[in-house]
Design an enzyme around this catalytic site. Structure first.
Site, PDB file in Angstrom:
ATOM      1  N   ASP A  64       0.991  -1.089   0.004  1.00 29.63           N
ATOM      2  CA  ASP A  64      -0.028  -0.029  -0.088  1.00 29.63           C
ATOM      3  C   ASP A  64       0.924   1.341  -0.002  1.00 29.63           C
ATOM      4  O   ASP A  64       2.113   1.067  -0.112  1.00 29.63           O
ATOM      5  CB  ASP A  64      -1.037   0.134   1.343  1.00 29.63           C
ATOM      6  CG  ASP A  64      -2.362   0.635   0.901  1.00 29.63           C
ATOM      7  OD1 ASP A  64      -2.241   1.986   0.544  1.00 29.63           O
ATOM      8  OD2 ASP A  64      -3.277  -0.030   0.960  1.00 29.63           O
ATOM      9  N   HIS A 108      -2.825   3.185  -4.636  1.00 26.72           N
ATOM     10  CA  HIS A 108      -2.284   2.543  -3.286  1.00 26.72           C
ATOM     11  C   HIS A 108      -0.902   2.014  -3.493  1.00 26.72           C
ATOM     12  O   HIS A 108      -0.676   1.265  -3.115  1.00 26.72           O
ATOM     13  CB  HIS A 108      -3.349   1.751  -2.512  1.00 26.72           C
ATOM     14  CG  HIS A 108      -4.461   2.274  -1.942  1.00 26.72           C
ATOM     15  ND1 HIS A 108      -4.350   3.183  -0.855  1.00 26.72           N
ATOM     16  CD2 HIS A 108      -5.678   2.124  -2.133  1.00 26.72           C
ATOM     17  CE1 HIS A 108      -5.648   3.648  -0.439  1.00 26.72           C
ATOM     18  NE2 HIS A 108      -6.481   2.886  -1.193  1.00 26.72           N
ATOM     19  N   GLU A 161      -9.957   2.780  -5.232  1.00 28.79           N
ATOM     20  CA  GLU A 161      -9.614   4.083  -4.816  1.00 28.79           C
ATOM     21  C   GLU A 161      -8.370   4.602  -5.626  1.00 28.79           C
ATOM     22  O   GLU A 161      -7.178   4.963  -5.192  1.00 28.79           O
ATOM     23  CB  GLU A 161      -9.270   4.155  -3.376  1.00 28.79           C
ATOM     24  CG  GLU A 161     -10.464   3.949  -2.524  1.00 28.79           C
ATOM     25  CD  GLU A 161     -10.175   3.955  -0.971  1.00 28.79           C
ATOM     26  OE1 GLU A 161     -11.112   4.384  -0.344  1.00 28.79           O
ATOM     27  OE2 GLU A 161      -9.060   3.551  -0.663  1.00 28.79           O
ATOM     28  N   TRP A 176     -16.819  -4.315  -1.352  1.00 29.14           N
ATOM     29  CA  TRP A 176     -16.629  -3.615  -0.246  1.00 29.14           C
ATOM     30  C   TRP A 176     -17.701  -2.479  -0.020  1.00 29.14           C
ATOM     31  O   TRP A 176     -17.868  -1.874   1.078  1.00 29.14           O
ATOM     32  CB  TRP A 176     -15.239  -3.162  -0.042  1.00 29.14           C
ATOM     33  CG  TRP A 176     -14.689  -2.082  -0.873  1.00 29.14           C
ATOM     34  CD1 TRP A 176     -14.306  -2.244  -1.956  1.00 29.14           C
ATOM     35  CD2 TRP A 176     -14.410  -0.896  -0.399  1.00 29.14           C
ATOM     36  NE1 TRP A 176     -13.920  -0.997  -2.573  1.00 29.14           N
ATOM     37  CE2 TRP A 176     -13.938  -0.205  -1.562  1.00 29.14           C
ATOM     38  CE3 TRP A 176     -14.503   0.084   0.929  1.00 29.14           C
ATOM     39  CZ2 TRP A 176     -13.462   1.217  -1.483  1.00 29.14           C
ATOM     40  CZ3 TRP A 176     -14.023   1.127   0.694  1.00 29.14           C
ATOM     41  CH2 TRP A 176     -13.617   1.745  -0.286  1.00 29.14           C
TER      42      TRP A 176
END
Ligand code: TNX
Length: 765
Positions: free
Chosen positions: A198, A271, A334, A400
């Site tokens: 990440d 990420h 993201e 999610w």
């Protein structure tokens, strides 16, 4: 070999004493709940002379795990022998190809006076049965381990029973990962989603790219406090760590012994700052980067260049070699598109490949990565964002952001793992208590986890078949050490294990709690750190008797719990009064309370001061309702005698977005008073501002009001929390208070945002 049939064993059930009190079918501390259980008379005793008998290599490996467990926790060393036939004075562990064990992890466990016969399939059947056996042992280091005679026939509902752990935001060493796997095995989890990379650290050694761990595994400090706080403060401690290839292999085989498959996650294209810090050419911009010290989403991401795909190919090749499981998780969540939008190279790739927008460019990225994975014999799984740019049918989606992505994916024929934030994010608070350790936010109590069903009711039968199961995620921004990982996991992980394993038709929260409280003895015995939020006490205020003062109800989410309390500030003890009905008082009063089970306090002490003034417990009307996100308790919570706690998230503050607080209180009769209080919050980094003025009105009839006092903005700003408005000597039955919301404020981009006004109590004194 013959396993006695269920009915033949249905003898008269006599309760037998054990360390938990008496064995009863419904109090055996088994979590997850087995499909069918029959308690019989008598016990079998495991002692140093008991043998472990096995018929195959898999049985030998499973029994090996059991024998190590007995050695470690009871100091018992049992010998393992091979035989095709069950022996007496033995725990017989036999794998079987019988069709009755075709179910997922199917097994049967027969505990008789003179032997135990465990039969199950090779794919986790016998291993799961051994976990059941382990839970039947006494949670104390005794010489003779008594197990009640019984017959269990069991299998799992879902094939994907997952726990995730983020080791990037905080690093957990090899031994801690092994403990996590032990914890998972005990509750029949079979999938470990290892979030290895990440922005804040790359944690897996890749031979071809040594800088990934030499540079990418270390950051020069970490954010202190919560991300949403105004002043970003960092410590200056170099933080990091990584797993060598040997560590990974060791952990993979440790997991395999527990029938746990590891799904490694290598995050891309977002990420990815830690990788960019090591190899800046992976980005589009030509800049240099630092491993992130803070949390959130970063704009610098992998560039979809050929050189990047070459890198990803090399990395995934090595990762594929290290992990035998079929899946590799490639993240996909993201990913801001800012850098791609300003990159000439991205424009060129989009033109060449006829891609309409950057979402489709991410789709192209995912497709390229999937081809690489297929080359190495692996399947792709990613977060639900991967759906947005189009996806090949073989890809599996991890949903999610609620169920929506998962449902869409299942309808398109993709396999799905359900892990919606509102049921599965174990980084959320599990209690509203103000003493909870700092967490990311949210509120996910045990009971809510138990209510989860991975199969949304909206799906039809064939779509539902695509739901492989579910998983809880433990993101570790605010989880600095392994003790806290366990604290966040337990006991929520037990509730989820039952969701993923047990037949939903037998779902019963109260019964689960009875079994879970038996399990808690296990947590203590095995040294598992767990939350006792189950025993937290909550209070609810109501208008007092004859409309004077308050009437306070205490409750816990623990069915059948006994609450002891005191009103003199002392800690409750066993002979303190037992709470049975609402407590009434007309003077300010402090209540101290605690759940006591047996003769021992079980949870956290509840301590709350209820302040009484003329307004407390009265009828109120609000001209504008609070925003639905912060409206708990409604208008009455402004006169319930309780001031809101900090942090304010999840507590009883009322939040008004852009609206004023405009409250009218009926004091029940004309009463004298000299001041008004408004308890408000100042937290400008969260756009929560103090009011810009307070007006106070009275009325002779509850209809026509005249202003009696006003505090202007600059006077209001002098207060810190409780704003006091002097009103002189007044008498009135009706009082109206208006606290003006500032309305809007400018954000960092110069745009106007609506402002919050947070109030938790008003007073008339
Ligand atoms: C969102 S869930 C993330 C993580 C954060 C997490 C915090 C997901 C796919 N991405 O990067 O750690 O929220 O709850």
């Amino acid at each position: 070999m013959r396993v006695p049939c269920f009915l033949a064993l249905a003898l008269i059930i006599m309760p037998v004493s054990n360390i938990f009190g008496q064995y009863r079918e419904n109090n055996l501390p088994l979590v997850p709940r087995p499909r069918a259980l029959k308690l019989l008379t008598g016990t079998f005793t495991i002692s140093p002379v008991t043998q472990l008998v096995v018929n195959t290599d898999v049985a030998a490996s499973d029994a090996g795990y059991f024998s190590e467990y007995l050695k470690k926790h009871y100091g018992l060393a049992l010998s393992i022998t091979r035989s095709k036939h069950p022996k007496k004075n033995a725990v017989n562990v036999f794998t079987s190809e019988d069709k009755k064990y075709r179910g997922k992890d199917a097994y049967s466990l027969s505990v008789e006076n003179d032997k135990v016969i465990l039969e199950g399939n090779v794919n986790g059947g016998t291993f799961s049965g051994l976990q059941t056996l382990v839970q039947l042992l006494p949670p104390a280091r005794l010489n003779a381990l008594n197990i009640p005679c019984l017959f269990i026939s069991d299998s799992a509902r879902f094939s994907w029973r997952g726990m995730h752990l983020d080791v990037s935001r905080h690093f957990f060493n090899k031994e801690e990962i092994k403990k996590y796997l032990d914890d998972m095995a005990l509750f029949k989890y079979n999938t470990f989603h290892w979030h290895l990379t990440d922005d804040q650290g790359w944690r897996i050694e890749i031979k071809k790219y040594p800088l990934l761990t030499q540079t990418g595994a270390w950051r020069n400090g970490t954010l202190i406090g919560h991300y949403s706080e105004a002043n970003e403060l960092y410590d200056t401690i170099r933080y990091g760590g990584f797993y060598t290839r040997d560590d990974v292999r060791e952990i993979v085989s440790y997991a395999a012994k527990r029938h746990i498959t590891i799904v490694p996650e290598i995050e891309m294209p977002g990420h990815a700052l830690a990788a960019l810090a090591a190899y800046p050419w992976l980005a589009c911009s030509g800049d240099s980067f630092q491993v992130a010290r803070s949390w959130g989403v970063f704009k610098d991401v992998f560039c979809p260049s050929e050189r990047t795909f070459g890198f990803i190919d090399d990395v995934l090749k090595e990762v594929s070699e290290m992990f035998p499981g079929q899946y590799i998780h490639i993240g996909g969540d993201e990913c801001p598109k800012d850098r791609w939008k300003s990159s000439p190279l991205c424009r060129e790739i989009m033109a060449t490949n006829h891609l309409k927008n950057e979402e489709e460019l991410q789709g192209y990225f995912t497709e390229r990565v999937e081809k690489i994975l297929h080359k190495y014999g692996k399947r792709l799984i990613g977060w639900d964002e991967i759906l947005e740019g189009g996806l090949s049918p073989d890809a599996t989606v991890m949903s999610w952001r609620g169920n929506v992505g998962g449902m869409a994916a299942a309808r398109l024929g993709h396999d799905v793992v359900m892990t919606p934030t509102n049921f599965c994010y174990f980084d959320y608070y599990q209690s509203n208590d103000e003493n909870e350790p700092l967490a990311i936010g949210g509120y996910l109590p045990l009971e809510k986890v138990y209510q989860f069903d991975p199969v949304p009711v909206e799906l039809n039968e064939s779509e539902s078949k695509h739901i492989l199961g579910g998983q809880a995620n433990i993101w570790t921004e605010y989880i600095p050490d392994f003790r806290q990982v366990e604290y966040m996991a337990f006991p929520r992980m037990c509730a989820l294990s039952e969701v993923l394993w047990s037949d939903p038709s037998g779902k019963d929260y109260d019964a689960f709690i009875t079994r879970l409280t038996g399990q808690m003895k296990w947590f203590d015995f095995l040294g598992i750190n767990y939350s006792k939020a189950l025993y937290d006490i909550q209070s609810f205020s109501y208008p007092g008797d004859r409309n004077e003062g308050l009437s306070v109800e205490l409750s816990t989410t623990c069915p059948g719990a006994t609450v002891h309390y005191t009103l003199d500030g002392s800690d409750p003890v066993f002979n303190s009064p037992v709470y049975s009905s609402r407590i009434n008082f007309t003077q300010s009063t402090g209540i101290t309370a605690e759940v006591v089970t047996g003769s021992k306090p079980s949870g956290r002490i509840f301590k709350k001061l209820f302040r009484i003034n003329n307004a407390t417990g009265r009828e109120v009307t609000l001209a504008h309702p609070p925003n639905e996100e912060y409206c708990r308790g409604g208008g009455f919570s402004l006169v319930n005698g309780v001031t809101g706690s900090l942090p304010w998230k999840g507590s009883e503050w009322l939040g008004f977005l852009k609206d004023d607080l405009d409250i009218t209180i009926d004091l029940g009769a004309e009463r004298p008073f000299t001041k008004i209080g408004v308890d408000a919050l100042k937290d400008e980094s969260n756009r929560i501002y103090f009011p810009v003025g307070i007006m106070v009105y009275t009325s002779p009839d509850g209809k026509n009001f005249s202003e009696i006092s006003e505090l202007d903005s600059s006077s209001v700003q002098k207060f810190d929390r409780l704003i006091t408005v002097p009103v002189g000597n007044q008498r009135s039955r009706w009082v109206r208070i208006v606290a003006k919301n500032r309305g809007i404020c400018k954000n960092e981009n110069g745009q106007e945002d609506p402002v919050w006004l947070f109030v938790d109590e008003v007073s008339v004194e």
